[in-house]
Design an enzyme around this catalytic site. Structure first.
Site, PDB file in Angstrom:
ATOM      1  N   ALA A  66     -36.374  36.241  41.461  1.00 58.54           N
ATOM      2  CA  ALA A  66     -35.000  36.308  41.175  1.00 58.54           C
ATOM      3  C   ALA A  66     -34.723  37.507  40.051  1.00 58.54           C
ATOM      4  CB  ALA A  66     -34.348  35.170  40.830  1.00 58.54           C
ATOM      5  N   GLY A 111     -38.230  33.067  43.507  1.00 61.34           N
ATOM      6  CA  GLY A 111     -37.342  33.134  44.513  1.00 61.34           C
ATOM      7  C   GLY A 111     -37.863  33.807  45.894  1.00 61.34           C
ATOM      8  N   GLU A 114     -39.989  30.995  47.683  1.00 62.56           N
ATOM      9  CA  GLU A 114     -38.730  30.409  48.217  1.00 62.56           C
ATOM     10  C   GLU A 114     -38.071  30.772  49.245  1.00 62.56           C
ATOM     11  OE1 GLU A 114     -37.357  27.960  44.241  1.00 62.56           O
ATOM     12  OE2 GLU A 114     -36.931  30.144  44.043  1.00 62.56           O
ATOM     13  N   GLU A 134     -41.978  30.485  37.469  1.00 64.17           N
ATOM     14  CA  GLU A 134     -40.985  30.139  36.782  1.00 64.17           C
ATOM     15  C   GLU A 134     -41.369  29.543  35.407  1.00 64.17           C
ATOM     16  OE1 GLU A 134     -39.315  30.242  40.924  1.00 64.17           O
ATOM     17  OE2 GLU A 134     -41.082  29.614  39.790  1.00 64.17           O
TER      18      GLU A 134
END
Length: 260
Positions: A66, A111, A114, A134
């Site tokens: 992200a 992300g 993911e 993260e």
């Protein structure tokens, strides 16, 4: 910031979607998440699209995570909305009625992993690295990483990747069940497109039945999942493609599926 964070290209029934933020290693900001959501919604509705390939622009990253700079400025309420935005996209991809292949051409972190895990198949370059780092940012995965890691790789691997935050190479990722195939980086596009072409030539209704039975049925208990599978199996007996497929087998010829 690019005006078009997601590029689209079609080739013989295959739609190639490319996250195009190479200066940010294709990091996912809110604009990019929304653009991906719209792109997958359009692909789901386009009858000419039989399979989708998702990748990242450049040679360094699939999606490196992200957008950390954007996240740094978010409040707790905005962070919740950011998580839900990402989870809605991942759920859309996971529930797509057409097979989605992740072509992992580099870093797939946070992300990015993911996003790859929401796809139905993952083909990785041997140079790729995958992980959920993260914890190093004082965060937990927010786009479904803890849950999909648990389901794909098991509790031990999910805890290892999320607690340590250390990426793994493509070979280790394959051993954990995070990727289906690892190929030399130079062959990644050709090998991915070969698989996508195979899927695009298959019976679309049968592919959708498999996706529904595995993804949706797999979220149920065993008895409910078996009933769901039987329902998918029976429905296909009403399709022209099932008659064509079985007739072609008996007649020793190649079937021509028409998605009906």
């Amino acid at each position: 910031m690019t005006d078009m964070p997601v590029l689209r290209r079609d080739a013989d029934g295959v739609r190639i979607l490319t996250v195009d933020r190479p200066d940010k290693l294709n990091a996912l900001d809110r604009q990019t998440l929304a653009a991906l959501d719209a792109a997958f919604a359009a692909a789901a509705e386009d009858a000419a699209v039989r399979a989708i390939v998702l990748t990242g622009s450049g040679t360094k990253a699939f999606v490196a995570g992200a957008d950390i700079a954007e996240m740094n400025a978010l409040t707790a309420i905005e962070g919740r909305e950011f998580s839900l935005l990402g989870q809605r996209l991942m759920r859309r991809i996971e529930r797509m009625p057409k097979p989605v292949l992740a072509m992992v051409n580099g870093y797939a972190l946070g992300g990015g992993l993911e996003l790859a895990m929401a796809c139905h198949l993952r083909i990785a370059a041997d140079s790729a690295r995958l992980g959920q780092p993260e914890v190093n940012l004082g965060l937990v995965p927010g786009f479904g990483g803890t849950q999909r890691l648990l389901r794909l790789a098991g509790r031990a691997a999910a805890l290892e990747l999320c607690l340590l935050g250390t990426p793994v190479d493509a070979t280790r990722a394959q051993q954990l069940g995070l990727v289906n195939r690892v190929v030399p980086a130079a062959d990644l596009e050709a090998e991915t497109m070969k698989l996508a072409a195979q899927l695009a030539a298959s019976a679309p209704l049968a592919l959708r039945g498999v996706l529904d039975a595995v993804v949706v049925g797999g979220e149920c208990g065993l008895e409910e999942g078996l009933q769901f599978e039987t329902a998918q199996f029976a429905l296909l007996f009403a399709s022209e493609d099932m008659r064509e497929g079985t007739s072609a087998f008996v007649e020793k010829r190649k079937p021509l599926f028409r998605n009906r």
